[in-house]
Design a protein around this motif. Sequence first.
Motif, PDB file in Angstrom:
ATOM      1  N   ILE A  53      53.956 -36.953 -25.554  1.00 56.98           N
ATOM      2  CA  ILE A  53      52.603 -37.450 -25.326  1.00 56.98           C
ATOM      3  C   ILE A  53      52.589 -38.238 -24.017  1.00 56.98           C
ATOM      4  N   ALA A  54      51.383 -38.504 -23.479  1.00 53.20           N
ATOM      5  CA  ALA A  54      51.284 -39.143 -22.165  1.00 53.20           C
ATOM      6  C   ALA A  54      50.903 -40.621 -22.217  1.00 53.20           C
ATOM      7  N   PHE A  55      50.749 -41.194 -23.391  1.00 55.95           N
ATOM      8  CA  PHE A  55      50.393 -42.605 -23.486  1.00 55.95           C
ATOM      9  C   PHE A  55      51.441 -43.341 -24.315  1.00 55.95           C
ATOM     10  N   ARG A  56      51.421 -44.651 -24.209  1.00 56.30           N
ATOM     11  CA  ARG A  56      52.361 -45.474 -24.977  1.00 56.30           C
ATOM     12  C   ARG A  56      51.712 -45.808 -26.314  1.00 56.30           C
ATOM     13  N   PRO A  57      52.215 -45.260 -27.412  1.00 55.19           N
ATOM     14  CA  PRO A  57      51.571 -45.491 -28.706  1.00 55.19           C
ATOM     15  C   PRO A  57      51.918 -46.864 -29.281  1.00 55.19           C
ATOM     16  N   PHE A  58      51.056 -47.310 -30.156  1.00 56.50           N
ATOM     17  CA  PHE A  58      51.331 -48.506 -30.940  1.00 56.50           C
ATOM     18  C   PHE A  58      52.190 -48.073 -32.118  1.00 56.50           C
ATOM     19  N   VAL A  59      53.283 -48.786 -32.358  1.00 53.94           N
ATOM     20  CA  VAL A  59      54.160 -48.480 -33.492  1.00 53.94           C
ATOM     21  C   VAL A  59      54.038 -49.621 -34.487  1.00 53.94           C
ATOM     22  N   ARG A  79      50.503 -32.274 -22.873  1.00 52.07           N
ATOM     23  CA  ARG A  79      51.085 -33.612 -23.031  1.00 52.07           C
ATOM     24  C   ARG A  79      50.025 -34.692 -22.812  1.00 52.07           C
ATOM     25  N   ASP A  80      49.125 -34.487 -21.862  1.00 51.02           N
ATOM     26  CA  ASP A  80      48.085 -35.467 -21.550  1.00 51.02           C
ATOM     27  C   ASP A  80      47.034 -35.603 -22.651  1.00 51.02           C
ATOM     28  N   HIS A  81      46.891 -34.605 -23.508  1.00 47.26           N
ATOM     29  CA  HIS A  81      45.844 -34.616 -24.524  1.00 47.26           C
ATOM     30  C   HIS A  81      46.354 -34.819 -25.943  1.00 47.26           C
ATOM     31  N   ARG A  82      47.627 -34.564 -26.191  1.00 47.23           N
ATOM     32  CA  ARG A  82      48.167 -34.640 -27.553  1.00 47.23           C
ATOM     33  C   ARG A  82      48.134 -36.057 -28.101  1.00 47.23           C
ATOM     34  N   GLY A  83      48.144 -36.117 -29.425  1.00 48.38           N
ATOM     35  CA  GLY A  83      48.208 -37.398 -30.112  1.00 48.38           C
ATOM     36  C   GLY A  83      49.510 -37.543 -30.876  1.00 48.38           C
ATOM     37  N   ILE A  84      49.628 -38.666 -31.543  1.00 52.12           N
ATOM     38  CA  ILE A  84      50.812 -38.956 -32.345  1.00 52.12           C
ATOM     39  C   ILE A  84      50.346 -39.561 -33.662  1.00 52.12           C
ATOM     40  N   ALA A  85      51.021 -39.227 -34.721  1.00 50.04           N
ATOM     41  CA  ALA A  85      50.715 -39.782 -36.040  1.00 50.04           C
ATOM     42  C   ALA A  85      51.981 -40.407 -36.598  1.00 50.04           C
ATOM     43  N   MET A  86      51.787 -41.511 -37.313  1.00 46.21           N
ATOM     44  CA  MET A  86      52.910 -42.212 -37.932  1.00 46.21           C
ATOM     45  C   MET A  86      52.552 -42.531 -39.370  1.00 46.21           C
ATOM     46  N   GLN A  99      46.840 -41.530 -33.439  1.00 48.97           N
ATOM     47  CA  GLN A  99      46.419 -42.057 -32.145  1.00 48.97           C
ATOM     48  C   GLN A  99      46.297 -40.917 -31.142  1.00 48.97           C
ATOM     49  N   TRP A 100      45.227 -40.962 -30.341  1.00 51.67           N
ATOM     50  CA  TRP A 100      45.006 -39.977 -29.292  1.00 51.67           C
ATOM     51  C   TRP A 100      44.471 -40.664 -28.041  1.00 51.67           C
ATOM     52  N   PRO A 101      44.707 -40.081 -26.878  1.00 49.94           N
ATOM     53  CA  PRO A 101      44.002 -40.582 -25.687  1.00 49.94           C
ATOM     54  C   PRO A 101      42.524 -40.206 -25.831  1.00 49.94           C
ATOM     55  N   ARG A 102      41.639 -41.092 -25.417  1.00 53.14           N
ATOM     56  CA  ARG A 102      40.194 -40.855 -25.589  1.00 53.14           C
ATOM     57  C   ARG A 102      39.697 -39.707 -24.728  1.00 53.14           C
ATOM     58  N   GLN A 103      40.344 -39.444 -23.624  1.00 52.02           N
ATOM     59  CA  GLN A 103      40.006 -38.323 -22.736  1.00 52.02           C
ATOM     60  C   GLN A 103      38.572 -38.371 -22.218  1.00 52.02           C
TER      61      GLN A 103
END
Length: 166
Positions: A53-59, A79-86, A99-103
Motif C-alpha cells: 500500500i502507499a500510505f502509512r496505516p494506523f495499527v 499500490r496507490d489505491h489499495r487499502g489494508i484491513a486488520m 483503511q484506504w486512501p481517500r483518493q
Amino acid sequence: MPRMRIARLALLLTSVSLAACAQQRPAATATAAPLLIESRGVTMPLQDAVRKIAFRPFVPAAQLAAVAVIPPLGGEDTRDHRGIAMEYVSNGSELLLSQWPRQGFAIAVGGADLNRTTCSPVPFMAGGLMWTTRAAVVMTLQPDGKLAPQRVATEARRLIAGGACR
C-alpha cells in the motif's frame, strides 16, 4: 459355580475396558468460524501488507489476528489505491479495522460529509462505523460477530484517541 464366576469376571472386565476406551476417545474439536477479514482481501503478514500500500496505516494497539491487503475504494487496483484491513481482539471482542486512501473521493454517509468532519465516526452499516482522518484516510470499524453498537462506538473513540485520526 467357578465357571459362572469366571464368566461374570470376564464380562465385568470387558465392560470396564470398553468404558475406559470410550473415555479415552478424543473429543470432537469445534472448527473456528472463518475471520471476517478472509472475505475482504488477501491475508499476509503486516510487514508484507504495508509494502503493498502507499500510505502509512494506523495499527491498533491490540492483539492482531490477521492482516490483509484489500481492494481500493475505486479506481485501479494499484499500490496507490489499495487499502489494508486488520482484524484484532480488543477486550475479548473481534473487530475489523479497514483503511484506504481517500483518493479525492467525496465521502458522505447519511447526510454527513466526512471530508469536512474528520475524526467523527458515523454509522455506515448495521454495527459498523466510518470516519476520515486528517491525513485523507478513510477508516471503517466493524465487529466480527455480534457486538453492541455502543461497544463499537467506544472502540472507535479509543482508536481515535490512540492516533487513528492523525
